[in-house]
Design an enzyme around this catalytic site. Structure first.
Site, PDB file in Angstrom:
ATOM      1  N   CYS A  15       0.867  -1.185   0.000  1.00 14.70           N
ATOM      2  CA  CYS A  15       0.000   0.000   0.000  1.00 14.70           C
ATOM      3  C   CYS A  15       0.896   1.226   0.000  1.00 14.70           C
ATOM      4  O   CYS A  15       2.079   1.132  -0.354  1.00 14.70           O
ATOM      5  CB  CYS A  15      -0.989  -0.027   1.168  1.00 14.70           C
ATOM      6  SG  CYS A  15      -0.246   0.042   2.809  1.00 14.70           S
ATOM      7  N   ARG A  56      -3.456  -0.520   5.441  1.00 18.55           N
ATOM      8  CA  ARG A  56      -4.036  -1.623   4.670  1.00 18.55           C
ATOM      9  C   ARG A  56      -3.129  -2.827   4.520  1.00 18.55           C
ATOM     10  O   ARG A  56      -3.557  -3.966   4.784  1.00 18.55           O
ATOM     11  CB  ARG A  56      -4.450  -1.111   3.276  1.00 18.55           C
ATOM     12  CG  ARG A  56      -5.575  -0.109   3.324  1.00 18.55           C
ATOM     13  CD  ARG A  56      -5.710   0.641   2.013  1.00 18.55           C
ATOM     14  NE  ARG A  56      -4.558   1.510   1.757  1.00 18.55           N
ATOM     15  CZ  ARG A  56      -4.371   2.226   0.674  1.00 18.55           C
ATOM     16  NH1 ARG A  56      -5.234   2.168  -0.309  1.00 18.55           N
ATOM     17  NH2 ARG A  56      -3.314   3.002   0.563  1.00 18.55           N
ATOM     18  N   ASP A  93      -8.228   3.899   0.847  1.00 13.21           N
ATOM     19  CA  ASP A  93      -7.284   4.279   1.892  1.00 13.21           C
ATOM     20  C   ASP A  93      -8.038   4.785   3.128  1.00 13.21           C
ATOM     21  O   ASP A  93      -8.727   5.800   3.045  1.00 13.21           O
ATOM     22  CB  ASP A  93      -6.393   5.385   1.313  1.00 13.21           C
ATOM     23  CG  ASP A  93      -5.239   5.714   2.214  1.00 13.21           C
ATOM     24  OD1 ASP A  93      -5.276   5.316   3.395  1.00 13.21           O
ATOM     25  OD2 ASP A  93      -4.298   6.359   1.739  1.00 13.21           O
TER      26      ASP A  93
HETATM   27  P1  4NP Z   1      -1.846   2.894   3.992  1.00 14.58           P
HETATM   28  O1  4NP Z   1      -2.470   4.279   4.489  1.00 14.58           O
HETATM   29  O2  4NP Z   1      -1.282   3.168   2.620  1.00 14.58           O
HETATM   30  O3  4NP Z   1      -3.010   1.972   3.942  1.00 14.58           O
HETATM   31  O4  4NP Z   1      -0.804   2.503   5.012  1.00 14.58           O
HETATM   32  C1  4NP Z   1      -1.731   5.479   4.526  1.00 14.58           C
HETATM   33  C2  4NP Z   1      -0.853   5.713   5.541  1.00 14.58           C
HETATM   34  C3  4NP Z   1      -0.166   6.918   5.591  1.00 14.58           C
HETATM   35  C4  4NP Z   1      -0.377   7.869   4.622  1.00 14.58           C
HETATM   36  C5  4NP Z   1      -1.250   7.616   3.582  1.00 14.58           C
HETATM   37  C6  4NP Z   1      -1.935   6.424   3.537  1.00 14.58           C
HETATM   38  N1  4NP Z   1       0.275   9.123   4.685  1.00 14.58           N
HETATM   39  O5  4NP Z   1       0.013   9.997   3.841  1.00 14.58           O
HETATM   40  O6  4NP Z   1       1.133   9.306   5.572  1.00 14.58           O
END
Ligand code: 4NP
Length: 155
Positions: free
Chosen positions: A8, A14, A124
């Site tokens: 991800c 995720r 997300d």
């Molecule tokens: P992930 O969610 O991709 O599912 O781990 C996110 C975690 C952090 C960020 C964006 C999405 N961020 O912009 O820091």
């Protein structure tokens, strides 16, 4: 040995959820030793961090362990050594194709394994807080992934 890398953006919401859920299901089915499971993010902002509290809360409620899971950034070697590289959405796919410099049938989406064309991404939850929706899709995707690996006679 079959190997699966979930990918991800941040590797805190995720993909670590998918890593924990797949490992849990494999353990329940006595297949833990047959499949290597890992996760990584395309971004580096959260390297070294444990899963997001939203992910931890859902997993804890389901009795699923996330022990030892820490965020890391995907690297070129990952793209060659894993048999299934399973992304959450098209944006992740574009990032890994750019990193690899090629596309490959080993690169797939977790929603591909749900088998319902209405689902094309795991949204997300980082900004929306919709971790329940994430869990439902991750759970269905991991079920389907195990079915696919079984159907291919790999486990
Ligand atoms: P992930 O969610 O991709 O599912 O781990 C996110 C975690 C952090 C960020 C964006 C999405 N961020 O912009 O820091």
């Amino acid at each position: 040995m079959v190997s699966v890398l979930f990918v991800c953006l941040g590797n805190i919401c995720r993909s670590p959820m998918a890593e924990a859920v797949l490992r849990h299901k494999l353990r329940q089915q006595g297949l833990e030793e047959k499949v290597h499971v890992d996760s990584a993010g395309t971004g580096d902002w959260h390297v070294g961090a444990p899963p997001h509290h939203g992910t931890r809360a859902i997993l804890a409620r389901q009795g699923i362990s996330y022990e030892g899971i820490k965020a890391r950034q995907i690297n070129n070697e990952d793209l060659t050594r894993f048999e299934y590289i399973v992304v959450m959405e098209d944006k992740n796919m574009a990032s890994i194709e750019q990193l690899a410099g090629y596309t490959d049938k080993r690169f797939c989406r977790l929603t591909d394994f749900i088998g319902d064309p209405n689902y094309t991404k795991v949204p997300d939850p980082y900004f929306t807080g919709h971790f329940e929706e994430t869990y439902r899709l991750v759970e269905a995707g991991c079920e389907g992934l195990i079915r696919t690996i079984r159907a291919r006679g790999k486990i």
